[in-house]
Design a protein around this motif. Structure first.
Motif, short mmCIF file in Angstrom:
data_model
loop_
_atom_site.label_atom_id
_atom_site.label_comp_id
_atom_site.label_asym_id
_atom_site.label_seq_id
_atom_site.Cartn_x
_atom_site.Cartn_y
_atom_site.Cartn_z
N THR A 47 -17.85 -71.97 -68.88
CA THR A 47 -18.33 -72.17 -67.51
C THR A 47 -18.32 -73.65 -67.14
OG1 THR A 47 -19.76 -70.23 -67.66
CG2 THR A 47 -20.29 -71.84 -65.95
N GLN B 286 -16.22 -75.40 -64.13
CA GLN B 286 -16.88 -76.18 -63.08
C GLN B 286 -16.21 -77.54 -62.93
OE1 GLN B 286 -20.92 -76.12 -64.55
NE2 GLN B 286 -21.53 -74.61 -63.03
N GLU C 22 -21.17 -68.21 -62.09
CA GLU C 22 -21.69 -68.29 -63.45
C GLU C 22 -22.04 -66.90 -63.97
OE1 GLU C 22 -25.55 -70.10 -65.87
OE2 GLU C 22 -25.02 -70.91 -63.89
N ASN D 160 -20.17 -65.07 -67.14
CA ASN D 160 -20.99 -64.83 -68.32
C ASN D 160 -21.33 -63.36 -68.56
OD1 ASN D 160 -21.21 -67.55 -69.11
ND2 ASN D 160 -22.77 -67.90 -67.56
#
Length: 213
Positions: A135, A139, A166, A170
């Motif tokens: 993640t 980003q 996110e 995830n």
């Protein structure tokens, strides 16, 4: 009397917190209390360092049930997740996840069940850390892309936020699009777009955040 407490870690919006409680209740949990940290990173802060996370260590007693959307709400590193789960199990607290219905119970005494449980904890903790790292990289790539595209046409405002991205990134590997949409409150199309290119999704959000700043 044993209590069932939902712990949530959300960025800023009350709507996201409400969604997490609704999702838990739809999964069959009867929530007695919600404890939530807002705007707190799961990567840079341990559960015991978060304002509301600290309360869990005082509130939870033997027989209580701690409900989380997924293990990444407890921590985003292997060490943090394993330490938190084992700490509460040692206190007699049962930990349950909304997604996939995982149960971690320290009362287990059968050697084989204990081995399977501990192996699963280790695997999920390692997965949480790997997802956090992925993640973070997505980003960075998205923000870098947005800077390159600065001043150019931004396109339509995305229907998702950083937190939504996110959440999608995830989610447990292998979760289908329909279940992912239900878990995040997004449309199937939004989930598909994020999964296809997380970096581009972050870039789109970054463009609009920059314009609004």
């Amino acid at each position: 009397m044993p209590h069932t407490i939902l712990y949530a870690r959300v960025s800023t919006t009350e709507q996201t917190l409400l969604h997490q409680r609704t999702q838990a209740e739809r999964a069959g949990f009867k929530i007695d209390e919600v404890v939530a940290d807002h705007g707190v990173s799961g990567v840079s802060t341990r559960l015991c360092e978060r304002p509301e996370g600290k309360r869990l260590y005082d509130k939870l007693r033997a027989g209580d049930v701690l409900v989380v959307r997924w293990v990444d709400r407890l921590g985003r590193s292997y060490t943090d997740v394993t330490e938190v789960i084992r700490h509460f199990m040692a206190k007699g607290v049962i930990i349950k996840t909304v997604i996939n219905g995982m149960v971690f119970d320290g009362a287990t005494t059968d050697p084989m069940q204990m081995a399977v449980r501990d192996a699963l904890i280790s695997f999920l903790a390692a997965t949480a850390q790997a997802q956090a790292e992925a993640t973070k990289e997505a980003q960075k790539a998205g923000i870098a892309h947005a800077k390159v595209q600065k001043g150019k046409y931004r396109g339509r405002k995305p229907s998702y936020t950083r937190e939504h991205i996110e959440q999608v990134v995830n989610l447990p590997e292998g979760m289908n699009t329909t279940d992912a949409a239900r878990a995040t409150g997004l449309s199937r199309q939004a989930v598909l777009r994020i999964r296809a290119n997380p970096e581009e999704a972050y870039a789109r959000v970054a463009k609009w955040e920059e314009h609004s700043a």
